[in-house]
Design an enzyme around this catalytic site. Structure first.
Site, PDB file in Angstrom:
ATOM      1  N   ASP A 150      -4.532  -2.970   0.466  1.00 23.32           N
ATOM      2  CA  ASP A 150      -3.761  -3.299   1.668  1.00 23.32           C
ATOM      3  C   ASP A 150      -3.012  -4.609   1.438  1.00 23.32           C
ATOM      4  O   ASP A 150      -3.624  -5.641   1.163  1.00 23.32           O
ATOM      5  CB  ASP A 150      -4.712  -3.434   2.854  1.00 23.32           C
ATOM      6  CG  ASP A 150      -3.979  -3.467   4.192  1.00 23.32           C
ATOM      7  OD1 ASP A 150      -2.849  -3.993   4.236  1.00 23.32           O
ATOM      8  OD2 ASP A 150      -4.551  -2.990   5.188  1.00 23.32           O
ATOM      9  N   ASP A 186       2.577  -2.126  -4.909  1.00 23.83           N
ATOM     10  CA  ASP A 186       4.009  -1.886  -4.746  1.00 23.83           C
ATOM     11  C   ASP A 186       4.648  -2.950  -3.862  1.00 23.83           C
ATOM     12  O   ASP A 186       5.772  -2.769  -3.394  1.00 23.83           O
ATOM     13  CB  ASP A 186       4.276  -0.481  -4.188  1.00 23.83           C
ATOM     14  CG  ASP A 186       3.602  -0.238  -2.848  1.00 23.83           C
ATOM     15  OD1 ASP A 186       2.878  -1.137  -2.375  1.00 23.83           O
ATOM     16  OD2 ASP A 186       3.789   0.851  -2.271  1.00 23.83           O
ATOM     17  N   THR A 223       0.422   7.753  -7.390  1.00 25.72           N
ATOM     18  CA  THR A 223      -0.257   8.063  -6.141  1.00 25.72           C
ATOM     19  C   THR A 223       0.735   8.212  -4.997  1.00 25.72           C
ATOM     20  O   THR A 223       1.908   7.843  -5.109  1.00 25.72           O
ATOM     21  CB  THR A 223      -1.256   6.957  -5.778  1.00 25.72           C
ATOM     22  OG1 THR A 223      -0.518   5.778  -5.405  1.00 25.72           O
ATOM     23  CG2 THR A 223      -2.169   6.631  -6.948  1.00 25.72           C
ATOM     24  N   PHE A 225       0.662   6.457  -2.368  1.00 28.19           N
ATOM     25  CA  PHE A 225       1.044   5.093  -1.987  1.00 28.19           C
ATOM     26  C   PHE A 225       2.252   4.639  -2.812  1.00 28.19           C
ATOM     27  O   PHE A 225       3.190   4.035  -2.298  1.00 28.19           O
ATOM     28  CB  PHE A 225      -0.118   4.126  -2.217  1.00 28.19           C
ATOM     29  CG  PHE A 225      -1.246   4.283  -1.256  1.00 28.19           C
ATOM     30  CD1 PHE A 225      -1.170   3.790   0.041  1.00 28.19           C
ATOM     31  CD2 PHE A 225      -2.405   4.921  -1.641  1.00 28.19           C
ATOM     32  CE1 PHE A 225      -2.210   3.933   0.927  1.00 28.19           C
ATOM     33  CE2 PHE A 225      -3.455   5.073  -0.765  1.00 28.19           C
ATOM     34  CZ  PHE A 225      -3.365   4.576   0.531  1.00 28.19           C
ATOM     35  N   GLU A 226       2.209   4.940  -4.098  1.00 27.59           N
ATOM     36  CA  GLU A 226       3.293   4.550  -4.996  1.00 27.59           C
ATOM     37  C   GLU A 226       4.586   5.275  -4.644  1.00 27.59           C
ATOM     38  O   GLU A 226       5.663   4.666  -4.584  1.00 27.59           O
ATOM     39  CB  GLU A 226       2.874   4.866  -6.429  1.00 27.59           C
ATOM     40  CG  GLU A 226       3.825   4.407  -7.497  1.00 27.59           C
ATOM     41  CD  GLU A 226       3.244   4.590  -8.881  1.00 27.59           C
ATOM     42  OE1 GLU A 226       3.948   4.283  -9.851  1.00 27.59           O
ATOM     43  OE2 GLU A 226       2.080   5.036  -8.989  1.00 27.59           O
TER      44      GLU A 226
END
EC number: 2.1.1.33
Length: 244
Positions: A150, A186, A223, A225-226
């Site tokens: 996070d 990121d 992922t 998220f990426e």
């Protein structure tokens, strides 16, 4: 082992654990319940005894837990479990330990592990700092992976980020000499903080040189998220450190 959630998913989360760092406390993640799908609830009911580790605050013999000596890889905050599942599928010679506080993500991975018959993976649904401090012996880990933690992107919340000096020092203690820490983010600002903290941590050497990053290693899949970050125009930074 006991099921960490009853059939109604009503277990109350414990108070977040902290690591003291001078006059400030570094907090790990707070346990988050989220919503279970019926399949995720069944996963806790049926799969936890096989793949889950009940936290008891006592040092754990990891070779005994897995029934063999092997390299031990810890992933902190595995999210939906995609990276951990990928790693376990592609290198079953290693043992994998995952820590995640979001219960539906744990349930999802439990089902995937059962589908894969992945007895070389164990999961914690608990605070990462407590697990590291109390259950993982010093020098017991060969690798620690922290992917897309996070970012707490608001400046006033930066102090809540996981990668703080006290936590980095804790990781160093748990890694064997020659072990490895792999972080990915990121958020450029978080990458800068990671460099600030990790490059200055005794016992860690940045494999790419000071304030350096490496191309995404083949053991880390791209992922969600990426992918999300790239859609937002963010770069991705993989930081790789060797434990001296």
């Amino acid at each position: 082992m006991t099921n960490p959630f009853d059939s109604a998913g009503s277990k109350a989360p414990p108070k977040p654990f902290t690591v003291s760092e001078g006059r400030r406390e570094v907090r790990s993640f707070v346990l988050r319940q989220g919503r279970f799908t019926p399949a995720q609830q069944r996963a806790f009911d049926e799969r936890w005894p096989r793949f889950g580790i009940d936290y008891n605050g006592q040092p754990r013999d990891l070779d005994a837990t897995f029934g063999r000596p092997a390299h031990k890889v810890l992933e902190i905050g595995f999210g939906n479990g995609a990276a951990m599942r990928f790693a376990a599928q592609h290198d079953p010679s290693r043992d994998y330990i995952g820590i995640e506080v979001h219960a539906p993500g744990v349930g999802r991975l439990l089902n995937a592990l059962a589908d894969d018959n992945a007895d070389h993976v164990r999961l914690y649904h608990h605070d990462a700092v407590e697990v590291l401090q109390n259950e993982i012996a010093d020098g017991a880990l060969d690798e620690v992976r922290i992917y897309f933690p996070d970012p707490w992107h608001k400046k006033r919340h930066n102090k809540r980020r996981l990668l703080q000096p006290a936590f980095a020092e804790l990781i160093v203690r748990k890694l064997r000499p020659g072990g490895r820490l792999h972080c990915a983010t990121d958020w450029e600002d978080y990458a800068e903080q990671m460099w600030d903290v990790l490059d200055a941590t005794a016992g860690l050497v940045n494999r790419a040189g000071p304030r350096g990053s490496v191309p995404r290693p083949d053991w880390r899949p791209q992922t969600h998220f990426e992918t999300r970050g790239q859609k937002l125009g963010h770069g991705v930074w993989d930081l790789l450190y060797d434990r001296t």
